[in-house]
Design a protein around this motif. Sequence first.
Motif, PDB file in Angstrom:
ATOM      1  N   PHE A 133      40.321  25.878 -53.765  1.00 19.32           N
ATOM      2  CA  PHE A 133      40.116  24.815 -54.743  1.00 19.32           C
ATOM      3  C   PHE A 133      40.092  23.482 -54.003  1.00 19.32           C
ATOM      4  O   PHE A 133      40.402  23.420 -52.803  1.00 19.32           O
ATOM      5  N   ASN A 134      39.739  22.439 -54.712  1.00 18.02           N
ATOM      6  CA  ASN A 134      39.607  21.127 -54.074  1.00 18.02           C
ATOM      7  C   ASN A 134      40.519  20.073 -54.691  1.00 18.02           C
ATOM      8  O   ASN A 134      40.377  18.884 -54.403  1.00 18.02           O
ATOM      9  N   GLY A 163      37.090  20.143 -48.680  1.00 17.29           N
ATOM     10  CA  GLY A 163      37.971  21.022 -49.432  1.00 17.29           C
ATOM     11  C   GLY A 163      38.773  21.921 -48.521  1.00 17.29           C
ATOM     12  O   GLY A 163      39.974  22.129 -48.729  1.00 17.29           O
ATOM     13  N   MET A 164      38.135  22.459 -47.490  1.00 14.57           N
ATOM     14  CA  MET A 164      38.834  23.327 -46.545  1.00 14.57           C
ATOM     15  C   MET A 164      39.960  22.582 -45.830  1.00 14.57           C
ATOM     16  O   MET A 164      41.067  23.120 -45.654  1.00 14.57           O
ATOM     17  N   ARG A 165      39.696  21.335 -45.433  1.00 14.24           N
ATOM     18  CA  ARG A 165      40.738  20.569 -44.733  1.00 14.24           C
ATOM     19  C   ARG A 165      41.948  20.328 -45.635  1.00 14.24           C
ATOM     20  O   ARG A 165      43.100  20.373 -45.171  1.00 14.24           O
ATOM     21  N   LEU A 166      41.717  20.080 -46.928  1.00 15.54           N
ATOM     22  CA  LEU A 166      42.828  19.918 -47.862  1.00 15.54           C
ATOM     23  C   LEU A 166      43.598  21.229 -47.988  1.00 15.54           C
ATOM     24  O   LEU A 166      44.836  21.238 -47.957  1.00 15.54           O
ATOM     25  N   VAL A 207      42.351  29.305 -44.208  1.00 13.07           N
ATOM     26  CA  VAL A 207      40.921  29.222 -44.524  1.00 13.07           C
ATOM     27  C   VAL A 207      40.209  28.793 -43.252  1.00 13.07           C
ATOM     28  O   VAL A 207      40.677  27.916 -42.536  1.00 13.07           O
ATOM     29  N   GLU A 208      39.070  29.413 -42.963  1.00 13.06           N
ATOM     30  CA  GLU A 208      38.320  29.062 -41.762  1.00 13.06           C
ATOM     31  C   GLU A 208      36.863  28.787 -42.096  1.00 13.06           C
ATOM     32  O   GLU A 208      36.318  29.306 -43.065  1.00 13.06           O
ATOM     33  N   TRP A 209      36.254  27.932 -41.251  1.00 15.16           N
ATOM     34  CA  TRP A 209      34.833  27.629 -41.395  1.00 15.16           C
ATOM     35  C   TRP A 209      34.043  28.535 -40.462  1.00 15.16           C
ATOM     36  O   TRP A 209      34.375  28.670 -39.280  1.00 15.16           O
ATOM     37  N   LEU A 210      33.005  29.161 -40.997  1.00 16.88           N
ATOM     38  CA  LEU A 210      32.108  29.987 -40.205  1.00 16.88           C
ATOM     39  C   LEU A 210      30.759  29.301 -40.123  1.00 16.88           C
ATOM     40  O   LEU A 210      30.149  29.005 -41.148  1.00 16.88           O
TER      41      LEU A 210
END
Length: 377
Positions: A43-44, A97-100, A108-111
């Motif tokens: 979620f954001n 959103g991922m950084r939060l 959570v990871e960025w691909l």
Amino acid sequence: MGCAIAYFLLKRDPVLRIAIIEKDPTYRLSSTVLSDGNMRIQFNIKENILISQYGFKLLEHFSDEMAVGDKKPDVQFRHQGNFFLADGANREATLAGMRLQQSLGAEVEWLEAEVVQQRYPFIAPEPIAGGTFSPHDGTMDPYSVLLAYKDKSIDLGAEFIVGEVSAINAGQGRVEGVTLADGRTLSTRYVVNSAGAWGVELARGLGIELPIAPTMRHVFHFEAPVTSDTPLPLIVFPSGLYIHHENANHFLVGKSLPVDEVGYDFTFKRQLFTDYLWEDLAHYIPEFERVKLIDGWAGLYDVNTFDGNALLGEWPEIKGLMLVIGFSGHGFQQCHAVGAYLADVMLGRVPELDLEIFSPARLLTKQPVYENAHKLV
């Protein structure tokens, strides 16, 4: 929501008298039972992330906590992960959103797009710019969760009444109770409107116009030429289309559509798949140009057209009237933390989670709480 709130109230104060009023104990049209049963950390808004973290922690010992005698619920939680794909237009919003989420301790990871192609070669490379993957997200049996809260709350002393609330009674600025369709009345200091997509009509009886649209969403079950022996993550594409891997080569697919009807017609409309989803599906997964539609179903979202987030707490103009409504499709997964929060608020305790941001008062002050600029599901 109602059963979860009843459970947490009785855990905190076992001498309370609580009634759960249910018009259909078969839950045939229940939004909970008709949901995909997904739960996600992605979620954001900080509070939505914390709500999910609370639920994940509770589910670690849910079976033991909800045991009634020798009977322990099994919610069949599959942690297959959730994978949100981004295109160029929403890449930065997805990363923000991922950084939060990461700042709150979420895994959570960025691909990057190249990695997406390596892991999931059936996904078309265009227009994918990458995606965020959370391995602990997943799906469970929502009916088992519902029955667990229902059975445990009754075990703790709640009275389960089969009946339909025809009116919420109030006078002189405070709630007085409810009237049932059969003429019975119940007096109480608190009424919790957790009727989901049906709750807007109950509020209207008090002169409260909530920005809630009971919106019919479809889920389609199909067989595809893509198969996997291990569960694929739930994949959400940039258009809002999502696929949920059931097993082998069986999938569920859904999406918010411009033709989603507002109302209570649960008729399953197969043609929507051909008219609105198939082309979108094949755009992202070319092999899905050839699929066999098997079946599906339609169920209600209680869509909050004001900002897409829950109305959670006491209505400012009627003391004792608690709203738990407008979750816009993510209510099932939030029942654990919401149940605890509402119980604390009604008992005058300091809540474990501060969810005041979702107070219905924001409707009167015109202060919406949006997920982000590119809310998908």
